[in-house]
Design a protein around this motif. Structure first.
Motif, PDB file in Angstrom:
ATOM      1  N   ILE A   1       8.358  61.381  19.246  1.00  0.00           N
ATOM      2  CA  ILE A   1       9.697  60.894  18.905  1.00  0.00           C
ATOM      3  C   ILE A   1       9.872  61.002  17.392  1.00  0.00           C
ATOM      4  O   ILE A   1       9.004  60.592  16.615  1.00  0.00           O
ATOM      5  N   VAL A   2      11.008  61.566  17.003  1.00  0.00           N
ATOM      6  CA  VAL A   2      11.326  61.734  15.590  1.00  0.00           C
ATOM      7  C   VAL A   2      12.653  61.032  15.329  1.00  0.00           C
ATOM      8  O   VAL A   2      13.607  61.160  16.104  1.00  0.00           O
ATOM      9  N   VAL A   3      12.716  60.262  14.253  1.00  0.00           N
ATOM     10  CA  VAL A   3      13.951  59.569  13.885  1.00  0.00           C
ATOM     11  C   VAL A   3      14.365  60.029  12.494  1.00  0.00           C
ATOM     12  O   VAL A   3      13.580  59.954  11.541  1.00  0.00           O
ATOM     13  N   ASP A   4      15.597  60.538  12.385  1.00  0.00           N
ATOM     14  CA  ASP A   4      16.109  61.043  11.106  1.00  0.00           C
ATOM     15  C   ASP A   4      17.284  60.199  10.647  1.00  0.00           C
ATOM     16  O   ASP A   4      18.163  59.837  11.443  1.00  0.00           O
ATOM     17  N   LYS A   5      17.303  59.894   9.360  1.00  0.00           N
ATOM     18  CA  LYS A   5      18.465  59.238   8.778  1.00  0.00           C
ATOM     19  C   LYS A   5      19.497  60.317   8.460  1.00  0.00           C
ATOM     20  O   LYS A   5      19.182  61.310   7.792  1.00  0.00           O
ATOM     21  N   LEU A   6      20.714  60.144   8.926  1.00  0.00           N
ATOM     22  CA  LEU A   6      21.729  61.184   8.810  1.00  0.00           C
ATOM     23  C   LEU A   6      22.615  60.974   7.589  1.00  0.00           C
ATOM     24  O   LEU A   6      23.039  59.848   7.291  1.00  0.00           O
ATOM     25  N   ASP A   7      22.881  62.099   6.884  1.00  0.00           N
ATOM     26  CA  ASP A   7      23.890  62.041   5.826  1.00  0.00           C
ATOM     27  C   ASP A   7      25.259  62.255   6.468  1.00  0.00           C
ATOM     28  O   ASP A   7      25.383  62.384   7.687  1.00  0.00           O
ATOM     29  N   ARG A   8      26.296  62.345   5.661  1.00  0.00           N
ATOM     30  CA  ARG A   8      27.650  62.420   6.213  1.00  0.00           C
ATOM     31  C   ARG A   8      27.826  63.637   7.109  1.00  0.00           C
ATOM     32  O   ARG A   8      28.354  63.527   8.223  1.00  0.00           O
ATOM     33  N   GLN A   9      27.388  64.793   6.636  1.00  0.00           N
ATOM     34  CA  GLN A   9      27.592  66.014   7.414  1.00  0.00           C
ATOM     35  C   GLN A   9      26.808  65.970   8.724  1.00  0.00           C
ATOM     36  O   GLN A   9      27.291  66.384   9.779  1.00  0.00           O
ATOM     37  N   GLN A  10      25.592  65.449   8.641  1.00  0.00           N
ATOM     38  CA  GLN A  10      24.776  65.320   9.852  1.00  0.00           C
ATOM     39  C   GLN A  10      25.400  64.320  10.826  1.00  0.00           C
ATOM     40  O   GLN A  10      25.330  64.503  12.048  1.00  0.00           O
ATOM     41  N   ARG A  11      26.021  63.276  10.299  1.00  0.00           N
ATOM     42  CA  ARG A  11      26.695  62.308  11.168  1.00  0.00           C
ATOM     43  C   ARG A  11      27.863  62.971  11.901  1.00  0.00           C
ATOM     44  O   ARG A  11      28.097  62.704  13.078  1.00  0.00           O
ATOM     45  N   ILE A  12      28.601  63.822  11.172  1.00  0.00           N
ATOM     46  CA  ILE A  12      29.713  64.526  11.806  1.00  0.00           C
ATOM     47  C   ILE A  12      29.202  65.367  12.965  1.00  0.00           C
ATOM     48  O   ILE A  12      29.770  65.366  14.065  1.00  0.00           O
ATOM     49  N   GLU A  13      28.089  66.056  12.750  1.00  0.00           N
ATOM     50  CA  GLU A  13      27.523  66.907  13.805  1.00  0.00           C
ATOM     51  C   GLU A  13      27.068  66.057  15.000  1.00  0.00           C
ATOM     52  O   GLU A  13      27.297  66.408  16.152  1.00  0.00           O
ATOM     53  N   GLU A  14      26.416  64.916  14.712  1.00  0.00           N
ATOM     54  CA  GLU A  14      25.901  64.061  15.790  1.00  0.00           C
ATOM     55  C   GLU A  14      27.048  63.425  16.578  1.00  0.00           C
ATOM     56  O   GLU A  14      27.028  63.384  17.808  1.00  0.00           O
ATOM     57  N   ILE A  15      28.070  62.934  15.861  1.00  0.00           N
ATOM     58  CA  ILE A  15      29.207  62.327  16.556  1.00  0.00           C
ATOM     59  C   ILE A  15      29.966  63.381  17.357  1.00  0.00           C
ATOM     60  O   ILE A  15      30.438  63.128  18.471  1.00  0.00           O
ATOM     61  N   ALA A  16      30.051  64.592  16.803  1.00  0.00           N
ATOM     62  CA  ALA A  16      30.693  65.694  17.543  1.00  0.00           C
ATOM     63  C   ALA A  16      29.911  65.996  18.813  1.00  0.00           C
ATOM     64  O   ALA A  16      30.494  66.256  19.874  1.00  0.00           O
ATOM     65  N   ARG A  17      28.580  65.976  18.718  1.00  0.00           N
ATOM     66  CA  ARG A  17      27.761  66.191  19.925  1.00  0.00           C
ATOM     67  C   ARG A  17      28.048  65.123  20.961  1.00  0.00           C
ATOM     68  O   ARG A  17      28.183  65.394  22.158  1.00  0.00           O
ATOM     69  N   MET A  18      28.155  63.868  20.502  1.00  0.00           N
ATOM     70  CA  MET A  18      28.431  62.762  21.413  1.00  0.00           C
ATOM     71  C   MET A  18      29.819  62.896  22.036  1.00  0.00           C
ATOM     72  O   MET A  18      30.044  62.490  23.176  1.00  0.00           O
ATOM     73  N   LEU A  19      30.734  63.520  21.282  1.00  0.00           N
ATOM     74  CA  LEU A  19      32.096  63.719  21.800  1.00  0.00           C
ATOM     75  C   LEU A  19      32.192  64.900  22.753  1.00  0.00           C
ATOM     76  O   LEU A  19      32.808  64.820  23.823  1.00  0.00           O
TER      77      LEU A  19
END
Length: 557
Positions: free
Chosen positions: A517-535
């Protein structure tokens, strides 16, 4: 506030170190990525039950560490100080779980029982699991929710102590009362036995004197005969009296000791013998002059001893043991005689303890009643925002008619709900559907979370079963909570994740035939990508990314 969490060799986690910040943090990732494993790890380091099966395959020991900041947690800081576990204004917890089933806990480097880790948990963190709504239908949970908001913790702790004290006295009183009839019969028997023994002079000296006198009087003729014979042999026997023989020998030795100085020692010894014989003769004469041959006295003594033997047989003891038996029975009689006094005193003490419990119960009742209506109004407003537009909550607090109390007070507390207009309020389990119950539970958690004294709140997928605008409202509620408390939220909803101040992404990776298991702290751009994935799922479009960016921007306003 939770600062960091380190996990080693727990399930699929090999070595993971996380840091946390103030505000709201969302943990996101694919389903099955291991997000809830982090909550499990935190629960373990806070004293939850462990199982050796949790240890990662190939490892001999799992280890979890957590650090808490004490700056805004005076309750925990004071507790650490009182338990002599304070160390440079920090709270470092460590838990190890061994393959052999052993588990150890540490606070600031000191080994402690797991119960103390749980006490740290009570003063530092609240974890709301994804199935928390299932416990909401229990009366105990409903009462606890009201007490949290009413700030009844200190009063309930006092009542718990007072109730246990009262209960112990109550049990003691009931035991004494149940024994009362039996003790009364026993007391009557003891009174008879003691009175019977009191008619005798029961001292060890008196009984020994009786036995000696009886023996002497019973053998008086033999004693006189022996004394007379002895006196005759010492003085009165012609030509063979001991006194005359020794005195004659002494006279002859004295005549010759000038010729033989060694006779001096024999002369000295014989002189002493003459003196001793003279004293012995006087003792025997005195004895013969004063010996009591009164048959009546012998009869009286033997009669008294006969009675003593009879009573000794009745009590299955020897005559010599009667004084000790008398003391024992007298002491027991006194104890039983005092039991009535003790019973009256205990009833008075119990009455005072009951009055104390009632006073505490009434005070708790008043605070519950005062809190119930405003809290119900807050929860009602919250559930309306969570897609139950006609929802109304009532909190019913009913005191027992006879003021019968327990360690929780004397009230019956029920949370009642009406989900549709025109319907009467009813119990949660009977009126609310599963989805409605989940949303009501979430509303209650959000409303009451701010009333809790712990600085960190963790929500583990409590938003399951909601979506759309409702999910956004949930996220807004959690973000608002984060202005006063640290909020960590494990979520699969983009609307909730976007509201967070910080976002951590959890991923499961397969390397060298093992899972990590790997946990990464997301910057703004990475958050956009992650939230887009969730959407939008796997195939992300620019439109999805734009939507994700818009959600982030709106949350920051």
């Amino acid at each position: 506030m939770l600062i960091s969490l380190t996990v080693r060799n727990l399930a699929v986690v090999e070595d993971l170190a996380l840091t946390f910040e103030p505000g709201m943090t969302s943990l996101t990732g694919e389903t099955g990525a291991g997000k809830s494993m982090l909550v499990d790890a935190l629960s373990l380091v806070l004293g939850d039950r462990a199982d050796s099966n949790m240890i990662r395959h190939g490892a001999e020991r799992a280890e979890i560490e957590a650090d808490f900041n004490l700056d805004n947690n005076t309750t925990l800081a004071k507790w650490l100080q009182e338990n002599e576990l304070d160390e440079d204004e920090q709270c470092h917890l460590r838990r190890t779980i061994s393959r052999d089933g052993r588990s150890k806990g540490y606070i600031n480097g000191r080994a402690v029982p797991l119960a103390l880790l749980k006490e740290v948990s009570e003063r530092s963190i609240d974890i709301h699991g994804q199935h928390a709504h299932q416990s909401l239908i229990r009366p105990q949970t409903q009462r606890e929710i009201l007490d949290i908001v009413a700030d009844n913790k200190a009063l309930l702790n006092n009542l718990k102590t007072a109730y246990r004290d009262w209960s112990a006295s109550q049990q003691e009183l009931e035991l004494l009362q149940s024994q009362a009839e039996e003790q009364k019969a026993k007391q009557e028997l003891l009174q008879y036995q003691v009175s019977e023994l009191e008619s005798f002079q029961l001292t060890q000296t008196h009984i020994q004197d009786l036995l000696q006198q009886q023996s002497q009087l019973a053998n008086a003729s033999q004693l006189i005969s022996v004394a007379e014979a002895g006196l005759h042999r010492i003085f009165d026997e012609e030509q063979a009296a001991a006194y005359d023989i020794i005195n004659h020998t002494l006279s002859e030795l004295e005549k010759l000791q000038d010729l033989e100085p060694r006779f001096a020692s024999a002369v000295e010894t014989l002189n002493a013998a003459i003196i001793n014989l003279d004293e012995t003769a006087n003792d025997l004469r005195h004895y013969l002059d004063h010996i009591d041959l009164d048959p009546a006295r012998l009869n009286a003594i033997e009669d008294e001893l006969s009675q003593l033997h009879d009573i000794a047989r009745k009590h299955h003891v020897e005559v010599e043991q009667l004084p000790a038996l008398y003391e024992e029975l007298s002491t027991e009689l006194e104890r039983l005689s005092n039991s009535e006094v003790h019973l009256a005193e205990l009833q008075k003490v119990l009455s005072n303890k009951e009055a104390n419990c009632l006073a505490l119960s009434r005070e708790i009742h008043e605070k519950r009643v005062k809190t119930a209506k405003p809290l119900a109004k807050q929860i009602s407003a919250s559930i309306k925002q969570l897609a139950i537009p006609s929802g109304e909550i009532d909190i019913e607090v009913v005191a027992n008619s006879d003021e019968k109390f327990s360690e929780h007070g004397m009230d019956s507390v029920r949370i009642l709900v009406r989900t549709n207009p025109g319907q009467p309020s009813g119990e949660l389990a009977k009126v609310a559907s599963g989805g409605e119950l989940a949303r009501i539970s979430l509303a209650i958690q959000v409303v009451t979370a701010g009333k809790r004294t712990v600085p960190t709140l963790i929500f583990d997928e409590v938003d399951v079963g909601i979506g759309g605008s409702v999910a956004e409202v949930v996220g807004q509620h959690l973000r608002k909570l984060a202005t006063t408390q640290q909020v960590i939220c494990i979520t699969h909803l983009p609307q909730v994740a976007a509201q967070a101040h910080h976002q951590l992404q959890v991923n499961k990776k397969h390397l060298d035939d093992s899972t990590h298991i790997v946990v990464d702290k997301l910057d703004r751009q990475q958050r956009i990508e992650e939230i887009a994935r969730m959407l939008g799922g796997v195939n992300l479009t620019q439109k999805t990314r734009s939507h994700a960016e818009e959600m982030l921007d709106q949350a920051q306003q």
